[in-house]
Scaffold this motif. Structure first.
Motif, PDB file in Angstrom:
ATOM      1  N   LEU A  72      34.822  12.285  -9.076  1.00 32.06           N
ATOM      2  CA  LEU A  72      35.139  13.618  -8.861  1.00 32.06           C
ATOM      3  C   LEU A  72      34.472  14.601  -9.739  1.00 32.06           C
ATOM      4  O   LEU A  72      33.832  15.544  -9.550  1.00 32.06           O
ATOM      5  CB  LEU A  72      36.699  14.004  -9.297  1.00 32.06           C
ATOM      6  N   LEU A  73      34.306  14.226 -11.141  1.00 25.49           N
ATOM      7  CA  LEU A  73      33.440  14.950 -12.115  1.00 25.49           C
ATOM      8  C   LEU A  73      31.922  14.547 -12.020  1.00 25.49           C
ATOM      9  O   LEU A  73      30.901  15.389 -12.412  1.00 25.49           O
ATOM     10  CB  LEU A  73      34.132  14.686 -13.321  1.00 25.49           C
ATOM     11  N   GLY A  74      31.586  13.450 -11.780  1.00 26.34           N
ATOM     12  CA  GLY A  74      30.226  12.928 -11.649  1.00 26.34           C
ATOM     13  C   GLY A  74      29.517  13.271 -10.385  1.00 26.34           C
ATOM     14  O   GLY A  74      28.425  13.551 -10.375  1.00 26.34           O
ATOM     15  N   ASN A  75      30.042  13.433  -9.139  1.00 21.99           N
ATOM     16  CA  ASN A  75      29.698  13.874  -8.042  1.00 21.99           C
ATOM     17  C   ASN A  75      30.207  14.851  -7.191  1.00 21.99           C
ATOM     18  O   ASN A  75      29.874  15.906  -6.683  1.00 21.99           O
ATOM     19  CB  ASN A  75      29.766  12.659  -6.789  1.00 21.99           C
ATOM     20  N   GLY A  76      31.704  14.777  -7.370  1.00 19.86           N
ATOM     21  CA  GLY A  76      32.400  16.050  -6.526  1.00 19.86           C
ATOM     22  C   GLY A  76      32.419  17.294  -7.078  1.00 19.86           C
ATOM     23  O   GLY A  76      32.444  18.283  -6.236  1.00 19.86           O
ATOM     24  N   HIS A 121      24.900  26.631  -8.959  1.00 18.93           N
ATOM     25  CA  HIS A 121      25.814  26.130  -9.588  1.00 18.93           C
ATOM     26  C   HIS A 121      26.826  27.249 -10.134  1.00 18.93           C
ATOM     27  O   HIS A 121      26.611  28.064 -10.675  1.00 18.93           O
ATOM     28  CB  HIS A 121      25.386  25.478 -11.145  1.00 18.93           C
ATOM     29  N   SER A 122      28.149  26.772 -10.272  1.00 17.28           N
ATOM     30  CA  SER A 122      29.114  27.527 -10.865  1.00 17.28           C
ATOM     31  C   SER A 122      29.199  27.258 -12.415  1.00 17.28           C
ATOM     32  O   SER A 122      28.349  26.278 -12.522  1.00 17.28           O
ATOM     33  CB  SER A 122      30.659  27.318 -10.317  1.00 17.28           C
ATOM     34  N   TYR A 123      29.624  27.961 -13.180  1.00 19.90           N
ATOM     35  CA  TYR A 123      29.766  27.686 -14.481  1.00 19.90           C
ATOM     36  C   TYR A 123      30.604  26.433 -14.839  1.00 19.90           C
ATOM     37  O   TYR A 123      30.486  26.016 -16.158  1.00 19.90           O
ATOM     38  CB  TYR A 123      30.429  28.966 -15.311  1.00 19.90           C
ATOM     39  N   LEU A 124      30.922  25.717 -13.882  1.00 23.44           N
ATOM     40  CA  LEU A 124      31.825  24.405 -14.118  1.00 23.44           C
ATOM     41  C   LEU A 124      30.651  23.380 -14.391  1.00 23.44           C
ATOM     42  O   LEU A 124      30.904  22.229 -14.940  1.00 23.44           O
ATOM     43  CB  LEU A 124      32.533  24.086 -13.214  1.00 23.44           C
ATOM     44  N   GLN A 125      29.577  23.779 -14.182  1.00 18.25           N
ATOM     45  CA  GLN A 125      28.321  22.487 -14.341  1.00 18.25           C
ATOM     46  C   GLN A 125      27.407  23.157 -15.422  1.00 18.25           C
ATOM     47  O   GLN A 125      26.597  22.610 -15.552  1.00 18.25           O
ATOM     48  CB  GLN A 125      27.593  22.486 -12.902  1.00 18.25           C
ATOM     49  N   VAL A 171      39.264   6.781 -20.502  1.00 17.62           N
ATOM     50  CA  VAL A 171      39.533   7.996 -20.263  1.00 17.62           C
ATOM     51  C   VAL A 171      38.383   9.004 -20.508  1.00 17.62           C
ATOM     52  O   VAL A 171      38.204  10.081 -20.061  1.00 17.62           O
ATOM     53  CB  VAL A 171      40.736   8.621 -20.981  1.00 17.62           C
ATOM     54  N   PHE A 172      37.324   8.566 -21.316  1.00 20.35           N
ATOM     55  CA  PHE A 172      36.242   9.206 -21.673  1.00 20.35           C
ATOM     56  C   PHE A 172      35.100   8.922 -20.294  1.00 20.35           C
ATOM     57  O   PHE A 172      34.203   9.947 -20.195  1.00 20.35           O
ATOM     58  CB  PHE A 172      35.526   8.739 -22.897  1.00 20.35           C
ATOM     59  N   LEU A 173      35.301   8.145 -19.565  1.00 19.71           N
ATOM     60  CA  LEU A 173      34.301   8.051 -18.391  1.00 19.71           C
ATOM     61  C   LEU A 173      34.140   9.122 -17.373  1.00 19.71           C
ATOM     62  O   LEU A 173      32.979   9.345 -17.158  1.00 19.71           O
ATOM     63  CB  LEU A 173      34.613   6.668 -17.401  1.00 19.71           C
ATOM     64  N   PRO A 174      35.190   9.983 -17.086  1.00 19.02           N
ATOM     65  CA  PRO A 174      35.020  11.070 -16.220  1.00 19.02           C
ATOM     66  C   PRO A 174      34.235  12.079 -17.002  1.00 19.02           C
ATOM     67  O   PRO A 174      33.280  12.753 -16.358  1.00 19.02           O
ATOM     68  CB  PRO A 174      36.228  11.443 -15.918  1.00 19.02           C
ATOM     69  N   LEU A 225      30.601  13.566 -15.970  1.00 24.25           N
ATOM     70  CA  LEU A 225      30.254  14.926 -16.085  1.00 24.25           C
ATOM     71  C   LEU A 225      28.866  15.499 -17.082  1.00 24.25           C
ATOM     72  O   LEU A 225      28.181  16.150 -16.322  1.00 24.25           O
ATOM     73  CB  LEU A 225      31.489  15.819 -16.172  1.00 24.25           C
ATOM     74  N   SER A 226      28.844  15.054 -17.963  1.00 16.86           N
ATOM     75  CA  SER A 226      27.936  15.296 -18.994  1.00 16.86           C
ATOM     76  C   SER A 226      26.518  14.603 -18.493  1.00 16.86           C
ATOM     77  O   SER A 226      25.538  15.382 -18.395  1.00 16.86           O
ATOM     78  CB  SER A 226      27.916  14.431 -20.106  1.00 16.86           C
ATOM     79  N   ILE A 227      26.504  13.497 -17.995  1.00 17.91           N
ATOM     80  CA  ILE A 227      25.227  12.824 -17.210  1.00 17.91           C
ATOM     81  C   ILE A 227      24.866  13.734 -16.167  1.00 17.91           C
ATOM     82  O   ILE A 227      23.684  14.055 -16.032  1.00 17.91           O
ATOM     83  CB  ILE A 227      25.358  11.573 -16.831  1.00 17.91           C
ATOM     84  N   HIS A 228      25.921  14.072 -15.219  1.00 24.94           N
ATOM     85  CA  HIS A 228      25.613  15.046 -14.069  1.00 24.94           C
ATOM     86  C   HIS A 228      24.720  16.246 -14.631  1.00 24.94           C
ATOM     87  O   HIS A 228      23.696  16.631 -14.056  1.00 24.94           O
ATOM     88  CB  HIS A 228      26.760  15.276 -13.283  1.00 24.94           C
ATOM     89  N   ILE A 229      25.293  16.791 -15.630  1.00 27.96           N
ATOM     90  CA  ILE A 229      24.822  18.094 -16.118  1.00 27.96           C
ATOM     91  C   ILE A 229      23.392  17.814 -16.771  1.00 27.96           C
ATOM     92  O   ILE A 229      22.510  18.452 -16.401  1.00 27.96           O
ATOM     93  CB  ILE A 229      25.802  18.810 -17.164  1.00 27.96           C
TER      94      ILE A 229
END
Length: 166
Positions: free
Chosen positions: A34-38, A72-76, A100-103, A107-111
């Motif tokens: 969800l956080l890496g792709n969604g 991008h929205s500011y969520l990224q 629990v740190f994986l999501p 997200l950090s890697i996505h950004i």
């Protein structure tokens, strides 16, 4: 970056976590994707008109115009990843589960991947509205070919390692 590139990175994170012995539950897998792709769903929901313009420009081969559209929205932006990691830290204190740190890591890697590509990112928003433009060209034929091949390979490895098993 392409959705397949983010899929490769996110799946790689989950495979690595499983290889080092983290307890990767189905909930963690879902939140990580969800956080890496969604998170890219904001391209369509927040900026539907701009997404259509960008897609049209890309299909017509107008790459110089494609990167000028802000999707991008500011969520990224990095502040959101920091917030997610802080929430993960709070959960970790109570549950003592490193997974629990994986999501937040996904997200950090996505950004990071998005920040390295050639389009405007606002890395210091809300403190600065100065855009940062990465150096890696995106939407090339080579990226499409490599990312599809690598996505198929990593999906095969993920199935073999039972990442998607309920």
């Amino acid at each position: 970056m392409l959705a397949t590139s983010h899929f490769i990175a996110t799946t790689g994170i989950l495979l690595l976590a499983k290889k080092i012995g983290l307890n990767v539950s189905l909930e963690i897998v879902i939140l990580t994707y969800l956080l890496g792709n969604g998170i890219d769903i904001d391209h369509i929901i927040v900026y539907p008109k701009e997404s259509l313009i960008a897609a049209k420009n890309f299909l017509k081969g107008r790459k110089e115009e494609y990167g000028k559209v802000r999707l991008h929205s500011y969520l990224q932006e990095p502040w959101f990843a920091i917030t997610v990691l802080l929430v993960s830290l709070t959960i970790f204190v109570f549950l003592k589960r490193s997974a629990v740190f994986l999501p937040g890591f996904a997200l950090s890697i996505h950004i990071l991947i998005d920040a390295l590509t050639k389009f405007d990112n606002y890395l210091f928003w809300p403190f600065s509205k100065k855009p940062f433009n990465g150096f890696i060209p995106s939407n090339s034929k080579l990226e499409y070919i490599l990312s599809v091949i690598l996505a198929i390979l990593i999906f095969y490895v993920a199935l073999k390692d039972k990442i998607f098993v309920l």
